[in-house]
Scaffold this active site. Structure first.
Site, PDB file in Angstrom:
ATOM      1  N   LYS A  41       0.835  -1.206   0.000  1.00  0.00           N
ATOM      2  CA  LYS A  41       0.000   0.000   0.000  1.00  0.00           C
ATOM      3  C   LYS A  41       0.868   1.254   0.000  1.00  0.00           C
ATOM      4  O   LYS A  41       2.077   1.189   0.256  1.00  0.00           O
ATOM      5  CB  LYS A  41      -0.918   0.003   1.220  1.00  0.00           C
ATOM      6  CG  LYS A  41      -0.181   0.087   2.551  1.00  0.00           C
ATOM      7  CD  LYS A  41      -1.144   0.057   3.727  1.00  0.00           C
ATOM      8  CE  LYS A  41      -0.375   0.129   5.054  1.00  0.00           C
ATOM      9  NZ  LYS A  41      -1.279   0.135   6.224  1.00  0.00           N
ATOM     10  N   ARG A 135     -10.657   0.947  14.410  1.00  0.00           N
ATOM     11  CA  ARG A 135     -10.453   1.646  13.141  1.00  0.00           C
ATOM     12  C   ARG A 135     -11.449   1.121  12.103  1.00  0.00           C
ATOM     13  O   ARG A 135     -12.468   1.735  11.858  1.00  0.00           O
ATOM     14  CB  ARG A 135      -9.001   1.485  12.666  1.00  0.00           C
ATOM     15  CG  ARG A 135      -8.637   2.374  11.500  1.00  0.00           C
ATOM     16  CD  ARG A 135      -7.143   2.365  11.232  1.00  0.00           C
ATOM     17  NE  ARG A 135      -6.659   1.068  10.781  1.00  0.00           N
ATOM     18  CZ  ARG A 135      -5.370   0.816  10.518  1.00  0.00           C
ATOM     19  NH1 ARG A 135      -4.453   1.761  10.698  1.00  0.00           N
ATOM     20  NH2 ARG A 135      -4.999  -0.382  10.097  1.00  0.00           N
ATOM     21  N   TYR A 256      18.306  28.980  10.489  1.00  0.00           N
ATOM     22  CA  TYR A 256      17.171  29.667  11.103  1.00  0.00           C
ATOM     23  C   TYR A 256      17.154  29.454  12.615  1.00  0.00           C
ATOM     24  O   TYR A 256      17.405  28.353  13.108  1.00  0.00           O
ATOM     25  CB  TYR A 256      15.861  29.139  10.518  1.00  0.00           C
ATOM     26  CG  TYR A 256      15.619  29.519   9.082  1.00  0.00           C
ATOM     27  CD1 TYR A 256      15.472  30.848   8.709  1.00  0.00           C
ATOM     28  CD2 TYR A 256      15.524  28.538   8.100  1.00  0.00           C
ATOM     29  CE1 TYR A 256      15.237  31.192   7.387  1.00  0.00           C
ATOM     30  CE2 TYR A 256      15.285  28.871   6.780  1.00  0.00           C
ATOM     31  CZ  TYR A 256      15.143  30.200   6.426  1.00  0.00           C
ATOM     32  OH  TYR A 256      14.907  30.541   5.115  1.00  0.00           O
ATOM     33  N   MET A 304      13.825  23.911   4.024  1.00  0.00           N
ATOM     34  CA  MET A 304      12.976  23.244   3.042  1.00  0.00           C
ATOM     35  C   MET A 304      13.789  22.461   2.013  1.00  0.00           C
ATOM     36  O   MET A 304      13.461  21.327   1.666  1.00  0.00           O
ATOM     37  CB  MET A 304      12.082  24.258   2.325  1.00  0.00           C
ATOM     38  CG  MET A 304      11.062  23.633   1.392  1.00  0.00           C
ATOM     39  SD  MET A 304      10.040  24.861   0.552  1.00  0.00           S
ATOM     40  CE  MET A 304       9.135  25.564   1.948  1.00  0.00           C
TER      41      MET A 304
END
EC number: 5.1.1.1
Length: 388
Positions: A41, A135, A256, A304
Site C-alpha cells: 500500500k 479503526r 534559522y 525546506m
C-alpha cells in the site's frame, strides 16, 4: 526552449534484492505452512508499487495487499497477475472493476458485506473484524448476528483478518486481548483461513501467525519490533549533492533560529536536501552524514531544500560543490533517522519516497509518486480515468 534537465540531486536508492531477502527471512521464520502476503500500500511505502510488486513476485510472493482500488488497477494495468486484495475501497460502487480485474475486496463494515452477499455473482472476499484497534472492521456482535442469520454459510469469506494495535511491544497486554477476541470471532466462521499478524506481529510467536501473515514494513527493512540482532536487510540509501562550502569564524550562528553556533573556526558545506525531500525537520543538530566514509554532523535547522554540515574535519576535496553526501546507508538506516527525529520509521520512508527521485540498484529509475508511475499503464487503462 528547455530540452533537457540535469539529473535529480537527491536520490533514494532502493535495493530490490534486499526486499526479496527480507521476504525470504519472514517466510523462513513463519514456516512453509503459513502464507506470507506482501503489503504494498501507499506506493509500496514510497518505494514504487509496480517495481516492488514485481520483485516480490519473483521472490515467491503470491498475494499482494494494496490500500485502494487505484493501486490495484495500477498493478493490473502493469501486467501484475498475482492475487491482489484491496484494504479499503467501495465494493458497492466499484464491484464490476473488482470482478473484471480479479481483485479481492477486504470487507470492513456491514454495508460492504451486504453488497458482497447481494451480488448476483459470487465474489471472493476477506472479512476484517474489529478486535481492539477501533479503526475498521466488523464488531463481534455484528459478526455473530450475521452468523446467526446464515449469511456466512451462503457467502463465506476466504480469509478472516484483524490488526494488532501494540504488536511492536511484545509484552503489551493488548496483544493477548486481541488474540482472544480474534479467536472468539473466527471460531464462528470455521474453517475459514485466519490472519492476525503484520510485520511486528510475526515476532510474537507462532500462535499469532495462524494461516497467513501480512508483511509490509519488514519487507522494506524497518525493524519496528526492535529485534536484536536485526535480521532484516536495509533496503534504502539517500544521497544528495553539496552545493557550496564556506569558512566561518568561531561563535557564528548557523541556520534559522540560530540553534547552532560554531565552537571553533569551521568549514561548512551546504547540501541540497531538506524537509521537502522527506528529511525530518526534527533531526536538526542530531545526526551525522558521510562524505566518502568521513562522518560530519548536520548543524543548524533543516530547511525546506537545504542542510548545513560541519565539514571542518573532512578533506576539502571530498566535500566541495558537486560531491556526494550520504544520509542513509547500511550503517545509518531509516530506523536510526526516525529515532533521531522522534517520528515513526514508516512516516520517514513514505515521505522520502515521495520527495526524492528513486533509483533502483539494477540501474533503472522512476519518478516519485503515482503520476510518474502511471506511464506503465497501457492505453485505455489509466486507473484515474476508470475511477473518475
Amino acid at each position: 526552449m528547455l530540452t533537457s534537465v540535469r539529473p535529480a540531486d537527491v536520490v533514494l536508492e532502493i535495493d530490490l534484492s534486499a526486499i526479496q531477502a527480507n521476504f525470504q527471512t519472514i517466510s523462513a521464520l513463519v514456516g512453509p505452512q503459513v502464507r506470507v502476503a506482501a503489503v504494498v500500500k501507499s506506493d509500496a511505502y514510497g518505494l514504487g508499487l509496480v517495481k516492488v510488486a514485481g520483485a516480490l513476485i519473483d521472490a515467491g510472493c503470491d498475494l499482494l495487499f494494496v490500500g485502494n482500488l487505484h493501486e490495484a488497477l495500477l498493478l493490473r494495468s502493469s501486467h501484475i497477475s498475482a492475487a491482489v486484495a484491496v484494504f479499503c475501497d467501495e465494493f458497492a460502487r466499484y464491484g464490476e472493476h473488482y470482478r473484471s480485474n480479479g481483485l479481492i475486496p477486504v470487507v470492513n463494515n456491514s454495508v460492504e458485506l451486504d453488497a458482497i452477499c447481494g451480488a448476483r455473482e459470487p465474489q471472493a472476499y476477506f472479512l476484517n473484524v474489529e478486535t481492539g484497534l477501533s479503526r475498521l472492521g466488523l464488531a463481534f456482535d455484528d459478526v455473530r448476528r450475521r452468523y446467526l442469520g446464515g449469511i456466512f454459510k451462503r457467502r463465506p469469506p476466504s480469509v478472516v483478518l484483524s490488526h494488532l494495535a501494540c504488536s511492536e511491544r511484545a509484552g503489551d497486554a493488548m496483544n493477548l486481548l486481541q488474540w482472544n477476541r480474534f479467536r472468539a470471532t473466527s471460531d464462528l466462521l470455521k474453517p475459514t483461513l485466519l490472519s492476525l499478524a503484520a510485520s511486528a506481529g510475526v515476532w510474537l510467536g507462532k500462535r499469532y501467525h495462524f494461516d497467513m501473515v501480512r508483511v509490509g514494513s519488514a519487507l522494506y527493512g524497518l525493524n519496528s519490533a526492535g529485534i536484536r540482532p536485526n535480521p532484516l536487510k536495509p533496503v534504502v540509501g539517500v544521497k544528495a549533492k553539496t552545493l557550496d562550502a564556506r569558512n566561518v569564524a568561531r561563535s557564528e550562528a548557523v541556520g534559522y533560529g540560530a540553534t547552532f553556533r560554531t565552537g571553533r573556526a569551521s568549514r561548512l558545506a551546504i547540501a541540497g536536501i531538506g524537509y521537502k525531500h522527506g528529511l525530518p525537520w526534527a533531526c536538526a543538530n542530531k545526526i551525522s552524514v558521510r562524505f566518502a566514509g568521513y562522518s560530519a554532523p548536520l548543524v543548524g535547522r533543516v530547511s525546506m531544500e537545504y542542510i548545513t554540515i560541519d565539514v571542518t574535519d573532512v578533506p576539502e576535496a571530498l566535500c566541495g560543490p558537486g560531491t556526494n553526501v550520504e544520509l542513509l546507508s547500511d550503517d545509518f538506516t531509516v530506523d536510526d533517522l526516525a529515532a533521531s527525529a522522534g517520528v515513526h520509521p514508516q512516516e520517514v520512508l513514505t515521505r522520502l519516497g515521495v520527495g526524492c527521485a528513486r533509483q533502483y540498484l539494477d540501474g533503472s529509475s522512476a519518478s516519485a509518486g503515482f503520476p510518474g508511475n502511471l506511464t506503465n499503464a497501457g492505453p485505455g487503462h489509466d486507473p484515474r480515468a476508470i475511477l473518475g
